[in-house]
Design an enzyme around this catalytic site. Structure first.
Site, PDB file in Angstrom:
ATOM      1  N   HIS A 157       0.811  -1.327  -0.062  1.00 44.63           N
ATOM      2  CA  HIS A 157       0.122   0.183   0.016  1.00 44.63           C
ATOM      3  C   HIS A 157       1.015   1.208   0.054  1.00 44.63           C
ATOM      4  CE1 HIS A 157      -3.471  -2.349   0.525  1.00 44.63           C
ATOM      5  NE2 HIS A 157      -3.148  -2.855   1.773  1.00 44.63           N
ATOM      6  N   ASP A 191      -3.085 -10.286  -2.441  1.00 40.46           N
ATOM      7  CA  ASP A 191      -3.667  -9.819  -1.093  1.00 40.46           C
ATOM      8  C   ASP A 191      -5.135  -9.371  -1.447  1.00 40.46           C
ATOM      9  OD1 ASP A 191      -2.436  -8.629   1.562  1.00 40.46           O
ATOM     10  OD2 ASP A 191      -4.104  -7.503   0.706  1.00 40.46           O
ATOM     11  N   HIS A 193      -6.754  -6.946  -0.411  1.00 45.99           N
ATOM     12  CA  HIS A 193      -6.807  -5.652  -0.689  1.00 45.99           C
ATOM     13  C   HIS A 193      -5.895  -5.152  -1.997  1.00 45.99           C
ATOM     14  CE1 HIS A 193      -7.130  -6.275   3.672  1.00 45.99           C
ATOM     15  NE2 HIS A 193      -8.251  -5.605   3.483  1.00 45.99           N
ATOM     16  N   ASP A 280      -5.450 -12.721   3.369  1.00 48.84           N
ATOM     17  CA  ASP A 280      -6.527 -12.351   4.054  1.00 48.84           C
ATOM     18  C   ASP A 280      -7.696 -12.283   3.238  1.00 48.84           C
ATOM     19  OD1 ASP A 280      -5.249 -10.420   2.234  1.00 48.84           O
ATOM     20  OD2 ASP A 280      -4.998  -8.772   3.546  1.00 48.84           O
TER      21      ASP A 280
HETATM   22 ZN   LIG Z   1      -4.571  -6.913   2.755  1.00 43.29          ZN
END
Ligand SMILES: [Zn+2]
Length: 347
Positions: A157, A191, A193, A280
């Site tokens: 991120h 991931d 996200h 995740d």
């Molecule tokens: Zn994540």
């Protein structure tokens, strides 16, 4: 040769005090125990060779991250040394210009209220970059086909000049940058996200293809990017692919998305692939909202292996301490399996 595991020796230095979620102070999900859980699972599985990363010069980061941002991380951690304090933004930029003063820098160099800087943050982040750099060096030198950077906090991120999403330095992007010496590179982010930082860093590059399979940002962090219509810009147009999936997606939904991702990666004809690996999307993860069983992570590893190119894997998310290690072990064992490898591998 099994999978080389390069460990961040400073992984436990960063201990976030809490997160602020919609104004509420909540316990941090991103904790040192995540690293311990993965390492224990890999050791129990067998077939993994562990080593600690050597120290990394900060100069290596200058091509990737903004110098003022890097100084902010380093100096903030140094200023907090010896105490239990932390730094988190309260005000984000709403006017142009360089930040003047510490409170402005907090907001200018961070995009959320999930990502506190502590005394140990700089050491932990630099240690993660060191592990990733070493993993990429080993793959670039042909010393191993698969290297895994076992680290926390995550990196995918982090933008050029902003932390967020628990991430400070973008490890996956660092690996991709180094692997460009071999030829075109693809980053596959699985991931749950969206890998917004990696997309941001290579958005105008036709040399590094960025592909991310993740939860629809309409309802999942990081909210502002990860949509299907983000396809790159300038010379990089067509070299970013986002495959957002609805909440609650299981194996049936992931299979076609991952197949599309890998098809695009294959067309890029990468000399190496970087996998930003998160566990995740597992059904037990407390924040992902997806429904993947542990066994599917082995299928993912085998699918990436079938690309037939060397791989550097960075550890990103995965917040269920009971399953994150098993997911990583399943993925890495399948990715590193030499016997059942199908496609040709460069010498
Ligand atoms: Zn994540």
């Amino acid at each position: 040769m099994g999978v080389r595991v390069i460990c961040n020796p400073n992984y436990a230095a960063h201990v976030p005090p809490h997160e602020v979620d919609n104004g509420a102070v909540v316990p941090p999900w991103e904790v040192p125990g995540r690293f311990d859980a993965v390492r224990a699972a890999l050791a129990a599985h067998g077939g993994f060779a562990f080593e600690d990363a050597p120290a990394l010069s900060v100069d290596v980061l200058t091509g990737l991250h903004d110098a003022g941002y890097v100084a902010h991380l380093r100096d903030t951690s140094a200023a907090l040394a010896g105490g239990g304090g932390w730094v988190m933004p309260s005000v984000f930029p709403f006017a142009p210009g360089e930040p003047r003063g510490e409170a402005a820098r907090r907001g200018a160099y961070c995009f959320d209220t999930f990502t506190a800087i502590t005394a140990g943050t700089w050491a932990a982040a630099l240690g993660g970059a060191a592990a990733t750099y070493r993993a990429a060096e080993l793959v670039a030198a042909g010393e191993t086909r698969v290297a895994y950077a076992l680290t926390r906090p995550p990196g995918h991120h982090a933008e050029r000049g902003r932390c967020g999403g628990y991430s400070f330095l973008n490890n996956a992007a660092l690996a991709a940058d180094l692997l460009l010496d071999l030829g075109p590179v693809a980053v596959l982010d699985i991931d749950v996200h969206h890998g917004n930082g990696t997309q941001h860093l290579f958005y105008d590059s036709p040399d590094v293809l960025t592909v991310s399979v993740h939860g629809d940002p309409a309802g999942l962090f990081p909210y502002f990017s990860g949509f299907a219509d983000e396809t790159g810009t300038g010379r990089g147009l067509g070299f970013n692919l986002n495959l957002p999936l609805p909440p609650g997606t299981g194996v049936d939904g992931y299979r076609p998305a991952v197949a599309a991702a890998l098809e695009r990666v294959g067309r890029h004809r990468p000399a190496a692939v970087v996998v930003a690996f998160g566990a995740d999307a597992h059904e037990a993860d407390p924040i992902g909202g997806m429904r993947l069983p542990t066994a599917y992570f082995a299928e993912l590893g085998a699918a990436v292996r079938a690309l037939g190119v060397p791989a550097v894997v960075t550890q990103e998310g995965g917040y269920d301490l009971a399953t994150v290690g098993a997911c990583a072990a399943a993925f890495l064992a399948a990715l590193g399996d030499e016997v059942s490898r199908g496609a040709a591998v460069p010498p």
